[in-house]
Design a protein around this motif. Sequence first.
Motif, short mmCIF file in Angstrom:
data_model
loop_
_atom_site.label_atom_id
_atom_site.label_comp_id
_atom_site.label_asym_id
_atom_site.label_seq_id
_atom_site.Cartn_x
_atom_site.Cartn_y
_atom_site.Cartn_z
N THR A 236 0.73 -1.23 0.12
CA THR A 236 -0.01 0.14 0.11
C THR A 236 0.69 1.34 0.12
O THR A 236 0.45 2.37 -0.30
CB THR A 236 -1.03 0.18 1.19
OG1 THR A 236 -0.20 -0.14 2.52
CG2 THR A 236 -2.07 -0.92 0.95
N ALA A 247 0.30 -0.67 -7.72
CA ALA A 247 -0.30 -1.97 -7.40
C ALA A 247 -1.30 -2.37 -8.64
O ALA A 247 -1.55 -3.39 -8.97
CB ALA A 247 -1.44 -1.75 -6.32
N PHE A 248 -1.75 -1.17 -9.31
CA PHE A 248 -2.70 -1.53 -10.58
C PHE A 248 -1.89 -2.07 -11.48
O PHE A 248 -2.44 -3.15 -12.14
CB PHE A 248 -3.26 0.02 -10.66
CG PHE A 248 -4.16 0.08 -11.94
CD1 PHE A 248 -5.39 -0.22 -11.76
CD2 PHE A 248 -3.59 0.22 -13.30
CE1 PHE A 248 -6.25 -0.14 -12.65
CE2 PHE A 248 -4.40 0.40 -14.23
CZ PHE A 248 -5.89 0.09 -14.09
N SER A 302 0.47 -11.79 -10.59
CA SER A 302 0.48 -11.05 -9.82
C SER A 302 -0.45 -11.43 -8.34
O SER A 302 -1.31 -12.57 -8.72
CB SER A 302 -0.37 -9.49 -10.07
OG SER A 302 -1.79 -9.65 -9.98
N ILE A 303 -0.54 -10.71 -7.48
CA ILE A 303 -1.19 -11.29 -6.38
C ILE A 303 -2.57 -11.25 -6.32
O ILE A 303 -3.44 -11.76 -5.52
CB ILE A 303 -0.73 -10.87 -4.84
CG1 ILE A 303 -0.83 -9.40 -4.82
CG2 ILE A 303 0.84 -11.33 -4.75
CD1 ILE A 303 -0.55 -8.83 -3.60
N PHE A 304 -3.08 -10.52 -7.26
CA PHE A 304 -4.46 -10.33 -7.41
C PHE A 304 -4.99 -11.22 -8.60
O PHE A 304 -6.04 -10.98 -8.96
CB PHE A 304 -4.87 -8.72 -7.72
CG PHE A 304 -4.23 -7.64 -6.81
CD1 PHE A 304 -4.49 -7.81 -5.56
CD2 PHE A 304 -2.99 -6.86 -6.98
CE1 PHE A 304 -4.07 -6.98 -4.42
CE2 PHE A 304 -2.73 -6.14 -6.20
CZ PHE A 304 -3.22 -6.00 -4.87
N SER B 211 -9.82 -14.25 -10.92
CA SER B 211 -9.05 -13.25 -11.51
C SER B 211 -8.16 -14.10 -12.81
O SER B 211 -7.46 -13.27 -13.57
CB SER B 211 -8.46 -12.40 -10.83
OG SER B 211 -7.57 -12.97 -10.02
N ILE B 224 -8.57 -10.48 -18.26
CA ILE B 224 -8.13 -10.85 -16.93
C ILE B 224 -7.23 -9.63 -16.31
O ILE B 224 -7.30 -9.66 -15.02
CB ILE B 224 -7.12 -12.02 -17.15
CG1 ILE B 224 -7.86 -13.41 -17.63
CG2 ILE B 224 -5.97 -12.43 -16.07
CD1 ILE B 224 -6.79 -14.55 -17.97
N LYS B 228 -7.87 -8.14 -12.38
CA LYS B 228 -6.83 -7.96 -11.26
C LYS B 228 -6.55 -6.59 -11.03
O LYS B 228 -6.29 -6.44 -9.77
CB LYS B 228 -5.44 -8.64 -12.09
CG LYS B 228 -5.35 -10.13 -12.16
CD LYS B 228 -4.14 -10.34 -13.01
CE LYS B 228 -4.13 -11.92 -12.93
NZ LYS B 228 -3.44 -12.54 -11.69
N ARG B 229 -6.95 -5.72 -11.79
CA ARG B 229 -6.45 -4.29 -11.35
C ARG B 229 -7.57 -3.87 -10.63
O ARG B 229 -7.49 -2.76 -9.91
CB ARG B 229 -6.30 -3.36 -12.61
CG ARG B 229 -5.07 -3.72 -13.17
CD ARG B 229 -4.76 -3.29 -14.58
NE ARG B 229 -3.36 -3.86 -15.25
CZ ARG B 229 -2.78 -3.07 -16.26
NH1 ARG B 229 -3.37 -2.29 -16.98
NH2 ARG B 229 -1.49 -3.66 -16.55
N ASN B 231 -9.01 -5.68 -8.46
CA ASN B 231 -8.70 -6.24 -7.26
C ASN B 231 -7.61 -5.32 -6.57
O ASN B 231 -7.51 -5.17 -5.27
CB ASN B 231 -8.40 -7.64 -7.29
CG ASN B 231 -9.46 -8.52 -7.74
OD1 ASN B 231 -10.64 -8.14 -7.75
ND2 ASN B 231 -9.05 -9.68 -8.23
N ALA B 232 -6.68 -4.81 -7.27
CA ALA B 232 -5.54 -4.26 -6.72
C ALA B 232 -6.11 -2.86 -6.07
O ALA B 232 -5.62 -2.40 -5.34
CB ALA B 232 -4.73 -3.81 -7.91
N GLN B 235 -7.69 -3.38 -3.12
CA GLN B 235 -6.60 -3.57 -1.81
C GLN B 235 -6.23 -2.52 -1.37
O GLN B 235 -6.11 -2.19 -0.23
CB GLN B 235 -5.37 -4.28 -2.51
CG GLN B 235 -4.27 -4.65 -1.62
CD GLN B 235 -4.67 -5.61 -0.60
OE1 GLN B 235 -4.85 -6.69 -0.83
NE2 GLN B 235 -4.39 -5.39 0.66
N THR B 236 -5.80 -1.24 -2.34
CA THR B 236 -5.15 -0.13 -1.73
C THR B 236 -6.22 1.09 -1.33
O THR B 236 -5.94 1.90 -0.59
CB THR B 236 -4.21 0.53 -2.91
OG1 THR B 236 -5.09 0.45 -4.15
CG2 THR B 236 -3.19 -0.31 -3.30
N PRO B 267 -7.66 -13.96 -4.50
CA PRO B 267 -7.74 -14.33 -5.99
C PRO B 267 -7.45 -15.69 -6.13
O PRO B 267 -6.50 -16.30 -5.50
CB PRO B 267 -6.84 -13.54 -6.45
CG PRO B 267 -6.70 -12.41 -5.51
CD PRO B 267 -6.98 -12.78 -4.21
#
Lengths: 304, 304, 304, 304
Positions: A236, A247-248, A302-304, B211, B224, B228-229, B231-232, B235-236, B267
């Motif tokens: 973050t 992150a994006f 990625s982790i997402f 994802s 995809i 993921k983005r 989700n990112a 997260q933030t 994910p």
Amino acid sequence: MDYQPLLEHIRQEIEVYAHDGKQADYIPALANVNPDQFGLCLNILDGRTYHLGASDVKFSIQSISKVFSLAVALSLLGKELWQRIGKEPSGTAFNSLVQLEYEHGKPRNPFINAGALVTADVILSLIDNPKEFFINFVRTLADNPDINYSEEVTRSELSCCNLNASIAYLLKHHGNLHNDVHDVLDFYCTMCSVEMSCEDLSRAFMAFAKSSQPFSHAGVNLSISRVKRINAIMQTCGLYDESGEFAFLVGLPAKSGVGGGIVALYPSRYSIAVWSPRLNSKGNSIMGMKALELFTSETEESIF
Amino acid sequence: MDYQPLLEHIRQEIEVYAHDGKQADYIPALANVNPDQFGLCLNILDGRTYHLGASDVKFSIQSISKVFSLAVALSLLGKELWQRIGKEPSGTAFNSLVQLEYEHGKPRNPFINAGALVTADVILSLIDNPKEFFINFVRTLADNPDINYSEEVTRSELSCCNLNASIAYLLKHHGNLHNDVHDVLDFYCTMCSVEMSCEDLSRAFMAFAKSSQPFSHAGVNLSISRVKRINAIMQTCGLYDESGEFAFLVGLPAKSGVGGGIVALYPSRYSIAVWSPRLNSKGNSIMGMKALELFTSETEESIF
Amino acid sequence: MDYQPLLEHIRQEIEVYAHDGKQADYIPALANVNPDQFGLCLNILDGRTYHLGASDVKFSIQSISKVFSLAVALSLLGKELWQRIGKEPSGTAFNSLVQLEYEHGKPRNPFINAGALVTADVILSLIDNPKEFFINFVRTLADNPDINYSEEVTRSELSCCNLNASIAYLLKHHGNLHNDVHDVLDFYCTMCSVEMSCEDLSRAFMAFAKSSQPFSHAGVNLSISRVKRINAIMQTCGLYDESGEFAFLVGLPAKSGVGGGIVALYPSRYSIAVWSPRLNSKGNSIMGMKALELFTSETEESIF
Amino acid sequence: MDYQPLLEHIRQEIEVYAHDGKQADYIPALANVNPDQFGLCLNILDGRTYHLGASDVKFSIQSISKVFSLAVALSLLGKELWQRIGKEPSGTAFNSLVQLEYEHGKPRNPFINAGALVTADVILSLIDNPKEFFINFVRTLADNPDINYSEEVTRSELSCCNLNASIAYLLKHHGNLHNDVHDVLDFYCTMCSVEMSCEDLSRAFMAFAKSSQPFSHAGVNLSISRVKRINAIMQTCGLYDESGEFAFLVGLPAKSGVGGGIVALYPSRYSIAVWSPRLNSKGNSIMGMKALELFTSETEESIF
């Protein structure tokens, strides 16, 4: 999977950005670096390692050191640390005084300068030979006894650290620095001056990537939960005021420095360090960010 | 692993917080909810589902709707959307005008009110029957045709939305709202009024948890990479000005609402929705946050 | 002393600035004014009057109306008014939302837009026919029954007042507007649309220059102390975020408007109105400020 | 007119406020002052002088020294000074870093701490023995060779000036301090430590009240225009973030200090100094402000 062809491909793809941006120039030691360098090192948890370009050239890690100093301070002080530093993204520049004034001297997170000054202060208070302790910790993590502080960089930083001095005195005013301001600045600048290669950094951050096991290195001990939380803060807050964008685009916990290094990790899978001195307006390496974006896009890892 | 015993254990552990905080009370429809309710639903990607407490009771999803409206707007406008909205954590309250003024009407991210007003505006501009389209999208995601807007909540919100009106007019001033301000506010408040249960939400967010495959539901199509983005950004920026704390404690992409709901996802593994109306000072459900913290701590299944 | 030769001399001196800056162009009615006009009128308390240039040409008084509305609101509400509006310089732009948010909806002073929206609200609450009452008050002060609102300007302002609407809704959110937002904006824009010449303005402000006697005009009654206090607010807050500069250069209580007018006064001595449409970056008439600076420098007649 | 009966009357009127507020206590030298003291001295331009209470007791003038240092710096540097310091009210606390950061190290005006640090820096750069020069200037203005710095106050201030150090380093960062930060802080704290009585201050400020004649004292030379401009800055910025309120209530150019002194002047008529240590929340003397408000109300002798 053999990652080498992918890495070579990424190297070609990012060539188009090779001359965008310029390196940090506020001190001679950074300004004099050849900006047209690029290195990368990838460590997979299973033991494989991949290299690209100048992966063994040492550079100034600068703010990447804030992850190491957070680990030490958290090991020393435990959760009390969070009474002196927050965990929220700042939404402002890494060296801003505005938020610090509004929030009465409690830095938003440990990766803005104000927060890292507090972690430096914690270490100074609780460790007898803090500089020796810290470099030994970094050497142990990276498994490389040849890692050192750069005295030249430390000296340069100290001679032009008026803004950090302003931040430090504001922290002192609010009772959030316990040591002498000049001692804290000296230790902070010394930690930022560590020189490491991509290989060193990638190896060192494997200790954070292995977040399913306790962290115990050179006297620094962290529970699984604390390692995960350091990773969360990297996610973050790790790329200054570009953490959301990173992150994006990339989707990994990471930390960058104005020396042009970025080190990222995928918990329980890999760590990856990139280096290229030319920076964007936010202070992050242009080719480094692009290489990481391509890496997680191509691997869909990625982790997402 | 059978998660039911763990969930029952968590339910007991958080009982101690059962009377902390209070529900949102700025409109009657929220103030009149019985605050002493708790529900949870967990959907594993392999098809298993676990329930706890009032998991089938519908509540006002409020800001959780911002994830749905972001998905629609991003599907419609593609990357152009990011010229009108940023992706960075705001570092300030979700309804602050300060940053919006300094940044000339470009909201920091799609999950603060200003950003969600822009996504509402995008949908209004590009969809003929936006309210029908949106509710159909949500029903499809949750696989439940009985999900509806609450007219009472919409009416109440509209009658006390002076702060959102102030934000909307500032956006309009900067050219970042293309439709009539009152139409945008009406659509925004309508989307916030959707009522869903934890079961509905958990099921709906499985589409984001999956994802590693493209997202295509009820005319909303995302690659995809775009899932993921989203989700990112959860997260933030997903828990207002407590997103860093949540990443630190829980370690999952998530979105909360002042109705007391929080939905989070790991994910490629699971999605989980919790609900309890009593909120902390940042507007997030106290028992909900605690339950999620315990869940990822006990399972050691955070993304970090 | 015969002021005419001095005024003629000033006219020549400021000719060099005749093409600096440009007029306000956010509405057609202001954009279409011939920018190359200049007028001045000086009224001495002993009855003498001096004219220069287009002193009888009417122009849009805009924010100068805020002095008149403050006089009315203060007459109606007395010192209670200061519970809803402050008296401090703002240190920020006249249309900033930042300070208003930090200070919970209490405008810094009656001459920023937020403050004038509150005075408009007070008048709306306490006067039956506010538009008739207000124009009658202004006509009486200026002793000219031909002063009118410009319907075209009012209409234009209302069609592009998103920023003022944003401010008004923020005031409403904080409970500091009692009437309907659109009614307040309509009355506010109407008051700004009054058209007066330098002769009208200079005559009207004689009522404030005569601060050693009570003010009683067209139903608006103010004690000596209150007239002095209005003058004090003009001194500290009258020229937007350039009030300090104006006090420094000119040294008189004054109020400016984006129509290019400035009216200033020396208590118990004179009032003086200037007009020239070309503005500096702060929204104040360039030739107007220069003329006033020369006038008080040459006569050494500032209040300091 | 004989002012003595009026002054005695004022003394009785303000007795009701005698125990409101408390003195500054951030250094022992101020904390140990008996707070229940009151003094006043009035100097009429025709030569008459009036006294009340402890008018001959010396106290720490603190920020009142900023007027003297501005006079010296302006005499030395002329209008170039305004490239390094602004003239606008700050709209924020006297020791705020926020505005200084936003405005890139140019202080809003010479009476906030940041601005006075710059005037101190100017004097240090251009005068060989600045401390001797400054105290000689003050002694000359007050016609009292027994005025001195308090070494105890200087030492105390220096030992707790972290916030001023923070401001000074921020100025240095922006290139707006030319001397060593510690030298500037030392000189700044030394000037603030001057001890004068109401009689000294009232006499000293007669030099500014005589604004229709050039200022030439102890090597400090200012044109009529510059004296008037110093008075104008006192008017708009002299009482910290309460300058508007003071202009409103009292209507005179003035400067206050946290030692409890306030000195005000009516150009070409009189100067008046009051002292009482108990302060309001803005750092201004409660009885002092009240006495001045009554004085200008009763005499109807404000500049407005």
